[in-house]
Design an enzyme around this catalytic site. Structure first.
Site, mmCIF file in Angstrom:
data_model
loop_
_atom_site.group_PDB
_atom_site.id
_atom_site.type_symbol
_atom_site.label_atom_id
_atom_site.label_comp_id
_atom_site.label_asym_id
_atom_site.label_seq_id
_atom_site.Cartn_x
_atom_site.Cartn_y
_atom_site.Cartn_z
ATOM 1 N N ASP A 1 -8.844 -8.363 -1.926
ATOM 2 C CA ASP A 1 -8.138 -7.113 -2.229
ATOM 3 C C ASP A 1 -7.575 -7.192 -3.646
ATOM 4 O OD1 ASP A 1 -6.845 -4.688 -2.122
ATOM 5 O OD2 ASP A 1 -5.278 -5.341 -0.736
ATOM 6 N N GLU B 1 -1.921 -15.550 -4.274
ATOM 7 C CA GLU B 1 -1.327 -14.397 -4.950
ATOM 8 C C GLU B 1 -0.787 -14.858 -6.296
ATOM 9 O OE1 GLU B 1 0.256 -11.214 -6.509
ATOM 10 O OE2 GLU B 1 -0.929 -11.064 -4.670
ATOM 11 N N GLN C 1 0.841 -1.195 0.000
ATOM 12 C CA GLN C 1 0.000 0.000 0.000
ATOM 13 C C GLN C 1 0.879 1.249 0.000
ATOM 14 O OE1 GLN C 1 -3.268 0.238 -0.245
ATOM 15 N NE2 GLN C 1 -3.724 -1.958 -0.179
ATOM 16 N N CYS D 1 -9.719 -0.201 -4.603
ATOM 17 C CA CYS D 1 -9.229 1.149 -4.909
ATOM 18 C C CYS D 1 -9.962 1.746 -6.103
ATOM 19 C CB CYS D 1 -7.722 1.142 -5.147
ATOM 20 S SG CYS D 1 -7.196 0.037 -6.464
#
Length: 483
Positions: free
Chosen positions: A413, A356, A303, A440
């Protein structure tokens, strides 16, 4: 990321253009426009003879002179940049970054750099604009009434500076043809030399990279941890550059700063893939959040706002309320920002699955979770690797971990584009009781919320955090539960 909103994306009947005859106006010409509501992507909606014009660098209610930047006479909508303000908004302020000031740049004949498109608005008004955009996207694309879930507007993280500056711990720069540090103009190949970046933390500007000749370098990535540990500068060498370009640049860095080089093969991938080598110090930075230490390598994801890691971990833990013995999945997990505290919360009797897709970042996660046997790190795509109850090994393209009990919770996320329908369907099949969704991009968030609703999940709350001051971006943390 939806930087170029179409009338379909920006939505309401007020913003959809009427069908009109072609208007004889071409890119480069100027129009006098009365500016209306904000649109997703940093634009504002105006009209010219029935045609929608998306205007940047303006504010609602202003009368501006805007230069058309895109749109042929027969186009359904145009884009334009405000170059003169005839009737300013009461919320207009002096831009904190001259290189990104559109009006100042218009006077010099140079376009502004991208990345601070809301800098001309008072910080409180920026948050009001973001709230309006979020409400519109959620209601239209997500089918959810923001008031029904108690949406309280865009909020600053605890500890934010009053001026909204010095927050970026990561910065990316280009290099122009003369070897100078530069940034791109908005959606343009044109490079503008820069000598500062007020949105970046002092440790980034303190490197004074603009004083270093950078011939043979294509891009410069900087990471300066909020903890104060040593910064890392990654020099991406241009394909076919003479050997030693990054080495020469690294020798000009201050003492104590790590440096690495990413060497690209001639004619190689456009995404900058190549071999990473250490020049001095180390090829990773040490980050901290929520009392835990992390290692993040090279261009690995973290981040960017100095307060974001602590803020987001607190939000996610508050929504999921993890308990010992629970089973939780952290999807698009990065280096393990959420996985580490979740593994601690569920304890040895629980399980946390990290998925991931980026190999380097997945390796970081394995290192950061070393010594926590309850944490399982899987590299791959969420829609392929997330286990679903009742599936045999390899079912639906999944791995050998398929099957088992439903998840108690999921952290989602995804990248700016969102999770997408395939990943949403897979997550729904895993039957988590609660989903903490970190996003985001409000349009991507709203689309995924709509897809989750088709699988029996309802949005119960959404908090918008201003983790990108002076830009149009925002961070949303939402809670989805099985209906």
């Amino acid at each position: 990321m939806t930087d170029h909103p179409t009338p379909r994306e920006t939505g309401s009947a007020e913003t959809r253009p009427h069908e009109t005859a072609p208007i004889e106006t071409a890119p480069g010409e100027t129009l006098e426009l009365r500016v209306g509501a904000p649109a997703h992507g940093g634009h504002f909606v105006a009209r010219h003879e029935g045609r929608v014009v998306f205007v940047r660098h303006a504010l609602p209610g202003e009368l501006v002179r805007a230069r058309i930047s895109a749109g042929e006479p027969g186009a359904r909508y145009w884009r334009a940049d405000a170059v003169e303000v005839l009737e300013p908004s009461e919320h207009r302020v002096a831009h904190p970054w001259p290189a990104a000031d559109a009006l100042l740049s218009a006077g010099s004949g140079t376009p502004p750099v991208g990345g601070a498109e809301f800098g001309h608005a008072a910080l409180g008004h920026q948050r009001e604009l973001k709230s309006l955009v979020f409400r519109e996207q959620l209601s239209r694309l997500g089918g959810v009434d923001p008031d029904a879930i108690g949406f309280g507007g865009t909020q600053a993280p605890t500890g934010e500076r009053a001026d909204g500056l010095a927050w970026r711990t990561r910065a990316s720069f280009s290099v122009d043809g003369q070897g100078r540090l530069a940034m791109h103009a908005f959606h343009s190949d044109r490079l503008i030399p820069v000598r500062e970046m007020p949105l970046a933390v002092d440790a980034v500007n303190g490197l004074r990279l603009w004083e270093i000749p950078l011939p043979g370098i294509e891009r410069v990535e900087v990471a300066a941890p909020a903890s104060g540990s040593a910064p890392l500068v990654l020099f991406v060498e241009a394909a076919g550059a003479k050997p030693g370009a990054a080495d020469r640049a690294a020798r000009r860095l201050p003492e104590g700063v790590s440096a690495a080089a990413l060497t690209q093969e001639a004619g190689g991938a456009a995404d900058g893939a190549g071999s990473l080598r250490r020049l001095r110090g180390r090829t990773w930075v040490a980050e901290t959040a929520w009392g835990h230490d992390y290692r993040v390598t090279g261009e690995g994801f973290w981040q960017i706002h100095r307060l974001a890691p602590e803020t987001l971990v607190e939000e996610v833990l508050g929504l999921l309320d993890p308990r010992p013995g629970q089973r939780i999945a952290d999807l698009y997990a990065g280096a393990g920002l959420f996985t580490v505290p979740l593994a601690e919360a569920v304890g040895p009797s629980g399980e946390v699955l990290s998925i991931e897709g980026a190999p380097g970042t997945s390796r970081d996660a394995r290192r950061n979770l070393h010594g926590r046997p309850q944490a399982v790190v899987v590299e791959g795509r969420v829609e392929k690797r997330l286990p679903v109850p009742g599936a045999g090994a390899g079912a639906d393209g999944g791995g050998a971990d398929d099957g088992g009990a439903p998840f108690d919770g999921v952290v989602l996320d995804p990248p700016r584009a969102g999770a997408g329908r395939a990943a949403v369907a897979r997550i729904a099949r895993a039957r988590p009781g609660r989903i903490a969704y970190v996003s985001c991009d409000p349009a991507a968030f709203a689309r995924d919320v709509s897809d989750f609703a088709r699988h029996g999940y309802a949005l119960r709350s959404a908090r918008v955090l201003d983790l990108y001051p002076h830009t149009h971006h925002m961070e949303t943390v939402g809670l989805l539960v099985r209906a």
